[in-house]
Design an enzyme around this catalytic site. Structure first.
Site, PDB file in Angstrom:
ATOM      1  N   LYS A 204       0.859  -1.176   0.000  1.00  0.00           N
ATOM      2  CA  LYS A 204       0.000   0.000   0.000  1.00  0.00           C
ATOM      3  C   LYS A 204       0.899   1.231   0.000  1.00  0.00           C
ATOM      4  O   LYS A 204       1.622   1.496   0.967  1.00  0.00           O
ATOM      5  CB  LYS A 204      -0.927   0.028   1.212  1.00  0.00           C
ATOM      6  CG  LYS A 204      -1.887   1.219   1.211  1.00  0.00           C
ATOM      7  CD  LYS A 204      -2.800   1.191   2.418  1.00  0.00           C
ATOM      8  CE  LYS A 204      -3.749   2.387   2.419  1.00  0.00           C
ATOM      9  NZ  LYS A 204      -4.622   2.416   3.601  1.00  0.00           N
ATOM     10  N   ARG A 214     -10.390  10.719   1.028  1.00  0.00           N
ATOM     11  CA  ARG A 214     -10.412  11.486   2.273  1.00  0.00           C
ATOM     12  C   ARG A 214     -11.804  12.083   2.507  1.00  0.00           C
ATOM     13  O   ARG A 214     -12.315  12.110   3.623  1.00  0.00           O
ATOM     14  CB  ARG A 214      -9.373  12.601   2.220  1.00  0.00           C
ATOM     15  CG  ARG A 214      -7.962  12.144   1.884  1.00  0.00           C
ATOM     16  CD  ARG A 214      -7.212  11.603   3.072  1.00  0.00           C
ATOM     17  NE  ARG A 214      -5.807  11.426   2.756  1.00  0.00           N
ATOM     18  CZ  ARG A 214      -5.221  10.251   2.504  1.00  0.00           C
ATOM     19  NH1 ARG A 214      -5.928   9.153   2.538  1.00  0.00           N
ATOM     20  NH2 ARG A 214      -3.933  10.163   2.226  1.00  0.00           N
ATOM     21  N   ARG A 225       1.069  10.191   5.483  1.00  0.00           N
ATOM     22  CA  ARG A 225       1.270   8.860   6.070  1.00  0.00           C
ATOM     23  C   ARG A 225       2.545   8.210   5.535  1.00  0.00           C
ATOM     24  O   ARG A 225       2.642   6.991   5.448  1.00  0.00           O
ATOM     25  CB  ARG A 225       0.050   7.988   5.769  1.00  0.00           C
ATOM     26  CG  ARG A 225      -1.223   8.525   6.424  1.00  0.00           C
ATOM     27  CD  ARG A 225      -2.441   7.709   6.074  1.00  0.00           C
ATOM     28  NE  ARG A 225      -3.586   8.183   6.837  1.00  0.00           N
ATOM     29  CZ  ARG A 225      -4.821   8.283   6.371  1.00  0.00           C
ATOM     30  NH1 ARG A 225      -5.064   7.956   5.121  1.00  0.00           N
ATOM     31  NH2 ARG A 225      -5.805   8.709   7.130  1.00  0.00           N
ATOM     32  N   GLU A 241       7.629  -6.937   2.207  1.00  0.00           N
ATOM     33  CA  GLU A 241       6.332  -6.903   2.879  1.00  0.00           C
ATOM     34  C   GLU A 241       5.523  -8.169   2.570  1.00  0.00           C
ATOM     35  O   GLU A 241       4.847  -8.719   3.439  1.00  0.00           O
ATOM     36  CB  GLU A 241       5.547  -5.666   2.442  1.00  0.00           C
ATOM     37  CG  GLU A 241       6.132  -4.338   2.898  1.00  0.00           C
ATOM     38  CD  GLU A 241       5.745  -3.976   4.321  1.00  0.00           C
ATOM     39  OE1 GLU A 241       5.114  -4.807   5.015  1.00  0.00           O
ATOM     40  OE2 GLU A 241       6.086  -2.863   4.749  1.00  0.00           O
ATOM     41  N   LYS A 256      -2.199  -1.715  -3.689  1.00  0.00           N
ATOM     42  CA  LYS A 256      -3.039  -0.519  -3.674  1.00  0.00           C
ATOM     43  C   LYS A 256      -2.141   0.708  -3.745  1.00  0.00           C
ATOM     44  O   LYS A 256      -1.205   0.803  -2.947  1.00  0.00           O
ATOM     45  CB  LYS A 256      -3.875  -0.492  -2.392  1.00  0.00           C
ATOM     46  CG  LYS A 256      -4.808   0.699  -2.258  1.00  0.00           C
ATOM     47  CD  LYS A 256      -5.578   0.626  -0.941  1.00  0.00           C
ATOM     48  CE  LYS A 256      -6.527   1.809  -0.803  1.00  0.00           C
ATOM     49  NZ  LYS A 256      -7.280   1.776   0.467  1.00  0.00           N
ATOM     50  N   SER A 282      -9.866   5.652  -5.314  1.00  0.00           N
ATOM     51  CA  SER A 282     -10.737   6.793  -5.575  1.00  0.00           C
ATOM     52  C   SER A 282     -10.196   7.731  -6.652  1.00  0.00           C
ATOM     53  O   SER A 282     -10.946   8.216  -7.500  1.00  0.00           O
ATOM     54  CB  SER A 282     -10.958   7.571  -4.276  1.00  0.00           C
ATOM     55  OG  SER A 282      -9.717   8.036  -3.752  1.00  0.00           O
ATOM     56  N   TYR A 321     -15.059   0.864  -7.571  1.00  0.00           N
ATOM     57  CA  TYR A 321     -16.340   1.517  -7.308  1.00  0.00           C
ATOM     58  C   TYR A 321     -17.327   1.293  -8.444  1.00  0.00           C
ATOM     59  O   TYR A 321     -18.515   1.588  -8.297  1.00  0.00           O
ATOM     60  CB  TYR A 321     -16.105   3.015  -7.064  1.00  0.00           C
ATOM     61  CG  TYR A 321     -15.214   3.238  -5.859  1.00  0.00           C
ATOM     62  CD1 TYR A 321     -15.722   3.164  -4.572  1.00  0.00           C
ATOM     63  CD2 TYR A 321     -13.847   3.484  -6.014  1.00  0.00           C
ATOM     64  CE1 TYR A 321     -14.904   3.331  -3.460  1.00  0.00           C
ATOM     65  CE2 TYR A 321     -13.017   3.662  -4.912  1.00  0.00           C
ATOM     66  CZ  TYR A 321     -13.551   3.575  -3.640  1.00  0.00           C
ATOM     67  OH  TYR A 321     -12.730   3.737  -2.542  1.00  0.00           O
TER      68      TYR A 321
END
Length: 330
Positions: A204, A214, A225, A241, A256, A282, A321
């Site tokens: 990610k 957001r 982040r 990871e 992602k 998004s 989506y």
């Protein structure tokens, strides 16, 4: 008319592109409704759906409209639904306690969807604190304002338990804390939830494409982040990871965002024998919708092309989506 044989190509790949039926017959990759997972937001206390301005066509659901969306997805053949809770602003605090409240909005939504569709749709939940903290970070902060990895893991263990108690099939820890998969797996196993699946957010990235999300979750984040999400420049780090997540018991893994990281997706897909997911996030959605609204691209073709590209790169499952819309078309 004379012809000089040998000056024309003997191999003509265009023969396999001559008609729609021919192209369909020789297609190497095909989308199927069962490849698709619908991310959905549910807003606590909402009396009617709240449109998300940066994501035309996507809303923060009420509890009732979420149930309807789940039924619609199931009827279209969509494989699963990934739920995100949006709590009332007054319930946010430094520890994100609404995220571990059995009566918090996400746990309520899981129970609602489970009552509506049972096991006919895979119910997945976002396991992260960012929606519930007043500072907007994915974990607990220490005295210097940094995300405290191990204190956050304790909160994640609690979240896993309450989400599993609510009836979720799959938890998706998205916070990118070191050791999160192992702690969550142990917490689930020790509380009688051995059958709950862990979908690891393995790769990610700290992406600019999260912007519209957001708004979707009403994030309170200030800053970024980058100390816990991955640097977009790195690929080997994703493989590290991956090894850690698998060793800790991940049942499925995810990349992602999707489109900017198709190389990462392809490398991970070639390296594992567990299902691989990709999240078309998004910002990816918003770019296509905005360009289509301006008449710059063919919306439907662009949607199918992006999803096919993600599938071709190796994704077994795609969070998008457009999941229900595309499944209906397919």
């Amino acid at each position: 008319m004379s012809t000089t044989y040998g000056t024309f190509p003997g191999s003509r790949p265009r023969r396999l592109r001559t008609t729609p039926a021919m192209r369909r017959m020789v297609a190497e990759h095909r989308l199927h409704p069962a490849d698709l997972i619908l991310p959905a937001f549910v807003r606590e206390g909402a009396a009617e759906p709240v449109p998300i301005s940066a994501m035309p066509g996507v809303v923060q659901h009420t509890r009732d409209t979420l149930r309807k969306a789940a039924v619609e997805a199931r009827e279209a053949g969509v494989a699963g639904i990934m739920l995100f809770g949006v709590p009332e602003e007054a319930k946010k605090d430094a520890l994100g306690t609404a995220g571990t409240d059995p009566d918090g909005i996400l746990q309520v939504a899981i129970r609602d969807v489970k009552a509506e569709v049972g096991d006919e749709l895979v119910i997945m939940s976002d396991l992260c604190l960012d929606e519930y903290t007043d500072h907007g970070h994915c974990g607990v902060l220490d005295s210097e304002g940094r995300v405290d990895n191990d204190a956050t893991l304790e909160r994640y263990a609690e979240m896993a338990q309450v989400q599993a108690d609510a009836g979720v099939h799959v938890v998706g820890p998205s916070g990118m804390m070191d050791g999160q998969v192992g702690v969550i797996r142990d917490a689930l196993d020790q509380t009688g939830h051995e059958d709950v699946t862990v979908l690891a957010y393995t790769a990610k990235y700290a992406s600019a494409f999260y912007g519209p999300f957001r708004e979707a979750v009403g994030s309170s984040l200030q800053g970024d982040r980058k100390t816990y999400q991955q640097d977009p420049a790195n690929l080997r780090e994703s493989m590290r990871e991956l090894a850690l997540d698998l060793a800790e018991g991940a049942d499925m893994v995810m990349v992602k965002p999707a489109l900017p990281y198709l190389d990462v997706l392809a490398k991970i897909a070639e390296s594992v024998d567990v299902p691989v997911a990709a999240y078309q996030i998004s910002g990816e959605y918003a770019m296509v919708e905005a360009a289509a609204a301006n008449g710059w691209i063919d919306r439907d073709r662009a949607i199918m092309e992006t999803l096919t590209g993600i599938k071709r790169a190796g994704a077994d499952m795609i969070l998008t989506y457009w999941a229900t819309e595309v499944a209906q078309q397919l």
